[in-house]
Design a protein around this motif. Structure first.
Motif, PDB file in Angstrom:
ATOM      1  N   PHE A  66     -11.877   1.577  -5.205  1.00 41.00           N
ATOM      2  CA  PHE A  66     -10.762   0.692  -4.118  1.00 41.00           C
ATOM      3  C   PHE A  66      -9.974   0.140  -4.946  1.00 41.00           C
ATOM      4  O   PHE A  66      -9.940  -0.884  -5.806  1.00 41.00           O
ATOM      5  CB  PHE A  66     -11.766  -0.134  -3.236  1.00 41.00           C
ATOM      6  CG  PHE A  66     -10.885  -0.914  -2.245  1.00 41.00           C
ATOM      7  CD1 PHE A  66     -10.704  -0.432  -0.911  1.00 41.00           C
ATOM      8  CD2 PHE A  66     -10.229  -2.161  -2.532  1.00 41.00           C
ATOM      9  CE1 PHE A  66      -9.858  -0.873  -0.047  1.00 41.00           C
ATOM     10  CE2 PHE A  66      -9.217  -2.957  -1.639  1.00 41.00           C
ATOM     11  CZ  PHE A  66      -9.143  -2.090  -0.334  1.00 41.00           C
ATOM     12  N   VAL A  67      -8.605   0.470  -4.702  1.00 39.40           N
ATOM     13  CA  VAL A  67      -7.445  -0.115  -5.276  1.00 39.40           C
ATOM     14  C   VAL A  67      -6.780  -1.399  -4.657  1.00 39.40           C
ATOM     15  O   VAL A  67      -6.180  -1.298  -3.381  1.00 39.40           O
ATOM     16  CB  VAL A  67      -6.253   1.066  -5.642  1.00 39.40           C
ATOM     17  CG1 VAL A  67      -5.200   0.194  -6.370  1.00 39.40           C
ATOM     18  CG2 VAL A  67      -7.389   2.205  -6.198  1.00 39.40           C
ATOM     19  N   PRO A  68      -7.026  -2.555  -5.144  1.00 39.77           N
ATOM     20  CA  PRO A  68      -6.504  -3.878  -4.146  1.00 39.77           C
ATOM     21  C   PRO A  68      -4.978  -3.788  -4.676  1.00 39.77           C
ATOM     22  O   PRO A  68      -4.225  -3.653  -5.534  1.00 39.77           O
ATOM     23  CB  PRO A  68      -7.135  -4.842  -4.806  1.00 39.77           C
ATOM     24  CG  PRO A  68      -7.500  -4.680  -6.291  1.00 39.77           C
ATOM     25  CD  PRO A  68      -7.932  -2.911  -6.182  1.00 39.77           C
ATOM     26  N   THR A  69      -4.328  -4.133  -3.189  1.00 36.86           N
ATOM     27  CA  THR A  69      -2.851  -4.324  -3.254  1.00 36.86           C
ATOM     28  C   THR A  69      -2.374  -5.731  -2.836  1.00 36.86           C
ATOM     29  O   THR A  69      -1.398  -6.179  -3.189  1.00 36.86           O
ATOM     30  CB  THR A  69      -1.963  -3.142  -2.612  1.00 36.86           C
ATOM     31  OG1 THR A  69      -2.574  -3.282  -1.306  1.00 36.86           O
ATOM     32  CG2 THR A  69      -2.179  -1.805  -3.119  1.00 36.86           C
ATOM     33  N   THR A  70      -3.131  -6.219  -2.115  1.00 33.78           N
ATOM     34  CA  THR A  70      -2.944  -7.531  -1.608  1.00 33.78           C
ATOM     35  C   THR A  70      -4.405  -8.184  -1.657  1.00 33.78           C
ATOM     36  O   THR A  70      -5.265  -8.081  -0.553  1.00 33.78           O
ATOM     37  CB  THR A  70      -2.179  -7.693  -0.168  1.00 33.78           C
ATOM     38  OG1 THR A  70      -1.093  -7.168  -0.186  1.00 33.78           O
ATOM     39  CG2 THR A  70      -1.735  -9.026   0.248  1.00 33.78           C
ATOM     40  N   GLY A 105      -2.879  -2.510   5.900  1.00 34.80           N
ATOM     41  CA  GLY A 105      -1.882  -3.373   6.181  1.00 34.80           C
ATOM     42  C   GLY A 105      -2.202  -4.229   7.256  1.00 34.80           C
ATOM     43  O   GLY A 105      -1.486  -5.333   7.335  1.00 34.80           O
ATOM     44  N   ILE A 106      -3.063  -3.930   8.232  1.00 38.83           N
ATOM     45  CA  ILE A 106      -3.208  -4.789   9.475  1.00 38.83           C
ATOM     46  C   ILE A 106      -4.018  -5.890   9.298  1.00 38.83           C
ATOM     47  O   ILE A 106      -4.723  -5.778   8.235  1.00 38.83           O
ATOM     48  CB  ILE A 106      -3.880  -3.951  10.647  1.00 38.83           C
ATOM     49  CG1 ILE A 106      -3.091  -2.618  10.856  1.00 38.83           C
ATOM     50  CG2 ILE A 106      -4.037  -4.560  11.794  1.00 38.83           C
ATOM     51  CD1 ILE A 106      -1.550  -2.960  11.190  1.00 38.83           C
ATOM     52  N   GLY A 107      -3.796  -7.056  10.031  1.00 39.80           N
ATOM     53  CA  GLY A 107      -4.646  -8.317   9.675  1.00 39.80           C
ATOM     54  C   GLY A 107      -6.124  -8.001   9.706  1.00 39.80           C
ATOM     55  O   GLY A 107      -6.639  -7.054  10.385  1.00 39.80           O
ATOM     56  N   ASN A 135       0.579  -1.221   0.018  1.00 40.49           N
ATOM     57  CA  ASN A 135       0.037   0.119  -0.135  1.00 40.49           C
ATOM     58  C   ASN A 135       0.857   1.487   0.016  1.00 40.49           C
ATOM     59  O   ASN A 135       0.625   2.161  -0.755  1.00 40.49           O
ATOM     60  CB  ASN A 135      -1.000  -0.132   1.218  1.00 40.49           C
ATOM     61  CG  ASN A 135      -2.201  -0.610   0.901  1.00 40.49           C
ATOM     62  OD1 ASN A 135      -2.649  -0.708  -0.394  1.00 40.49           O
ATOM     63  ND2 ASN A 135      -2.958  -1.238   2.022  1.00 40.49           N
ATOM     64  N   ALA A 136       1.890   1.188   0.987  1.00 38.45           N
ATOM     65  CA  ALA A 136       2.618   2.532   1.104  1.00 38.45           C
ATOM     66  C   ALA A 136       3.211   2.739  -0.312  1.00 38.45           C
ATOM     67  O   ALA A 136       3.576   3.868  -0.736  1.00 38.45           O
ATOM     68  CB  ALA A 136       3.648   2.350   2.052  1.00 38.45           C
ATOM     69  N   GLN A 193     -21.795  -2.633   0.212  1.00 35.69           N
ATOM     70  CA  GLN A 193     -20.750  -3.075  -0.219  1.00 35.69           C
ATOM     71  C   GLN A 193     -19.624  -3.313   0.756  1.00 35.69           C
ATOM     72  O   GLN A 193     -19.402  -2.370   1.611  1.00 35.69           O
ATOM     73  CB  GLN A 193     -20.014  -2.487  -1.590  1.00 35.69           C
ATOM     74  CG  GLN A 193     -18.676  -3.109  -2.092  1.00 35.69           C
ATOM     75  CD  GLN A 193     -18.953  -4.305  -2.750  1.00 35.69           C
ATOM     76  OE1 GLN A 193     -19.094  -5.290  -2.088  1.00 35.69           O
ATOM     77  NE2 GLN A 193     -18.780  -4.511  -3.916  1.00 35.69           N
ATOM     78  N   ARG A 194     -18.771  -4.462   0.868  1.00 37.10           N
ATOM     79  CA  ARG A 194     -18.102  -4.700   1.811  1.00 37.10           C
ATOM     80  C   ARG A 194     -17.243  -6.069   1.505  1.00 37.10           C
ATOM     81  O   ARG A 194     -17.680  -6.766   0.740  1.00 37.10           O
ATOM     82  CB  ARG A 194     -18.728  -4.944   3.190  1.00 37.10           C
ATOM     83  CG  ARG A 194     -19.584  -6.181   3.382  1.00 37.10           C
ATOM     84  CD  ARG A 194     -20.108  -6.361   4.544  1.00 37.10           C
ATOM     85  NE  ARG A 194     -20.847  -7.617   5.047  1.00 37.10           N
ATOM     86  CZ  ARG A 194     -21.448  -7.946   6.084  1.00 37.10           C
ATOM     87  NH1 ARG A 194     -21.695  -7.382   7.219  1.00 37.10           N
ATOM     88  NH2 ARG A 194     -22.077  -9.252   6.299  1.00 37.10           N
ATOM     89  N   PHE A 195     -15.990  -6.109   2.171  1.00 39.18           N
ATOM     90  CA  PHE A 195     -15.158  -7.191   2.085  1.00 39.18           C
ATOM     91  C   PHE A 195     -13.985  -7.197   3.219  1.00 39.18           C
ATOM     92  O   PHE A 195     -13.643  -6.017   3.476  1.00 39.18           O
ATOM     93  CB  PHE A 195     -14.788  -7.411   0.567  1.00 39.18           C
ATOM     94  CG  PHE A 195     -14.044  -6.234  -0.086  1.00 39.18           C
ATOM     95  CD1 PHE A 195     -12.702  -5.909   0.239  1.00 39.18           C
ATOM     96  CD2 PHE A 195     -14.593  -5.450  -0.967  1.00 39.18           C
ATOM     97  CE1 PHE A 195     -12.174  -4.716  -0.443  1.00 39.18           C
ATOM     98  CE2 PHE A 195     -14.074  -4.405  -1.722  1.00 39.18           C
ATOM     99  CZ  PHE A 195     -12.752  -4.047  -1.161  1.00 39.18           C
ATOM    100  N   SER A 196     -13.606  -8.431   3.405  1.00 35.00           N
ATOM    101  CA  SER A 196     -12.568  -8.535   4.310  1.00 35.00           C
ATOM    102  C   SER A 196     -11.488  -9.415   4.006  1.00 35.00           C
ATOM    103  O   SER A 196     -10.956  -9.899   4.850  1.00 35.00           O
ATOM    104  CB  SER A 196     -13.077  -8.676   5.971  1.00 35.00           C
ATOM    105  OG  SER A 196     -13.864 -10.065   5.675  1.00 35.00           O
ATOM    106  N   ASP A 197     -11.175  -9.187   2.910  1.00 28.61           N
ATOM    107  CA  ASP A 197     -10.151 -10.400   2.068  1.00 28.61           C
ATOM    108  C   ASP A 197      -9.070  -9.573   1.446  1.00 28.61           C
ATOM    109  O   ASP A 197      -8.509 -10.305   0.664  1.00 28.61           O
ATOM    110  CB  ASP A 197     -10.926 -11.381   1.306  1.00 28.61           C
ATOM    111  CG  ASP A 197     -11.669 -10.894   0.100  1.00 28.61           C
ATOM    112  OD1 ASP A 197     -11.771  -9.691  -0.035  1.00 28.61           O
ATOM    113  OD2 ASP A 197     -12.085 -11.868  -0.706  1.00 28.61           O
ATOM    114  N   THR A 198      -9.145  -8.369   1.541  1.00 27.62           N
ATOM    115  CA  THR A 198      -8.205  -7.652   0.497  1.00 27.62           C
ATOM    116  C   THR A 198      -7.694  -6.074   1.185  1.00 27.62           C
ATOM    117  O   THR A 198      -8.393  -5.588   1.970  1.00 27.62           O
ATOM    118  CB  THR A 198      -9.025  -7.231  -0.927  1.00 27.62           C
ATOM    119  OG1 THR A 198      -9.368  -8.418  -1.545  1.00 27.62           O
ATOM    120  CG2 THR A 198      -8.204  -6.370  -1.842  1.00 27.62           C
ATOM    121  N   HIS A 199      -6.267  -6.135   1.030  1.00 31.76           N
ATOM    122  CA  HIS A 199      -5.759  -4.996   1.428  1.00 31.76           C
ATOM    123  C   HIS A 199      -5.555  -3.976   0.422  1.00 31.76           C
ATOM    124  O   HIS A 199      -5.467  -4.359  -0.931  1.00 31.76           O
ATOM    125  CB  HIS A 199      -4.386  -5.341   2.085  1.00 31.76           C
ATOM    126  CG  HIS A 199      -4.245  -5.711   3.387  1.00 31.76           C
ATOM    127  ND1 HIS A 199      -3.968  -7.201   3.599  1.00 31.76           N
ATOM    128  CD2 HIS A 199      -4.250  -5.360   4.673  1.00 31.76           C
ATOM    129  CE1 HIS A 199      -4.012  -7.558   4.860  1.00 31.76           C
ATOM    130  NE2 HIS A 199      -4.205  -6.362   5.461  1.00 31.76           N
TER     131      HIS A 199
END
Length: 325
Positions: free
Chosen positions: A308-312, A270-272, A59-60, A285-291
């Motif tokens: 929303f730009v996914p990075t992980t 970046g946190i769990g 992300n950084a 809309q929601r999700f909890s599987d992507t940083h």
């Protein structure tokens, strides 16, 4: 960006057309209005994290690139910058090694516990003002205003948009002060609205959110929410939950309405990540599987795009909210 998702269209289609052209048009020599480009995320850096290939690092790197290439006008840090209990050395030795390149465009709020707890960790405001040894650069908000205390509110304009920044930690540590800030918010938003600005509010702990095992909605924030609804705030940004959510345009009674607030909760820095344990009807809309992080494009007429730009991970969210009537 692509058209907004069906859920948002369902609640905003009625009456969400662009306003008519004003009678006084700018002269041909006037500079055209420029879109405002923003990136935002919270809950950023784990304990002793400095690896570029970590979720925090990815992300950084991505946001730093946007800053260096002048592809965004501001980076909004939505609280919980460095885990777990951060002091100057932690910000300098870990957060700065990954995120330091964002500081020149950074506008920040302090969250409770990880960023700021009175009598314990109180260094975030010093760090943002360039006062921690080894990190002399000031955040953009401090370059404009000078020193900003951890719980001190402030506001700034980005083009035709007015953003108020509030420390939700006040509700935890000093509720009387938090209630005083309700008056400040009321006056601040009223003044901006009177000169035609579109309104947004940034605070760390979310009100329009799903529950997790760790956190429920910040119900004590309701006085702030009432003021936001009173002045028809267009969007809010918060973090804390360790996942991503977007609400319908929602009012202070949890109802989806065309002139409500679009609440973004972006705690995917970046946190769990944490799963959801409830399903409020105002979350579309929601999700909890992507940083990743949120990008916003704000227009002079009050319309805005988001991505929303996914990075992980691979989940994303893309859409547009039309201009107000």
């Amino acid at each position: 960006m692509t058209a907004t998702v069906a859920a948002l269209l369902a609640v905003s289609a009625a009456g969400c057309t662009s306003p008519p052209e004003p009678p006084d048009r700018p002269s041909e020599s006037a500079s055209p209005a420029r879109d405002i480009r923003i990136a935002a995320v919270g809950d950023m850096n784990g304990v002793r994290t400095y690896a570029p290939d970590s979720p925090s690092g990815r992300n950084a790197v991505a946001i730093t690139r946007l800053v260096k290439n002048n592809e965004i006008d501001a980076f909004l840090g939505l609280g919980d910058f460095q885990y777990n209990t951060a002091y100057c050395n932690d910000y300098v030795n870990y957060w700065t090694r990954l995120w330091g390149g964002t500081k020149s465009k950074l506008y920040w709020v302090s969250g409770p516990n990880h960023d700021w707890r009175p009598g314990r960790n109180e260094d975030l405001d010093n760090f943002m003002n360039g006062e921690c040894p080894g990190a002399p650069q000031k955040a953009a908000s401090n370059q404009e205003r000078g020193f900003i205390g951890n719980g001190e509110p402030y506001s700034t304009d980005f083009g035709n948009w007015h953003f108020a920044f509030l420390s939700s930690a006040q509700w935890r540590y000093n509720p009387a002060r938090a209630r005083e800030l309700t008056t400040w918010l009321d006056r601040d938003l009223a003044a901006a609205k009177a000169v035609g600005k579109h309104l947004a509010v940034v605070h760390h702990e979310p009100y329009f959110t799903s529950d997790t095992d760790e956190h429920e909605r910040a119900s004590d924030h309701k006085p702030w929410i009432n003021v936001m609804w009173k002045h028809r705030v267009r969007l809010t940004l918060s973090g804390s939950q360790h996942n991503y959510e977007r609400s319908c345009p929602v009012n202070n009674a949890d109802q989806c309405v065309y002139d409500g607030m679009t609440a973004f909760q972006v705690s995917t820095g970046g946190i769990g990540l944490r799963p959801f344990t409830s399903s409020p009807p105002f979350i579309v809309q929601r999700f909890s599987d992507t940083h990743g992080f949120l990008r916003l494009t704000l227009r002079e007429n009050g319309s805005f795009d988001w991505e929303f730009v996914p990075t992980t991970g691979s989940s994303t969210d893309v859409g547009t909210r039309p201009a107000p009537q």
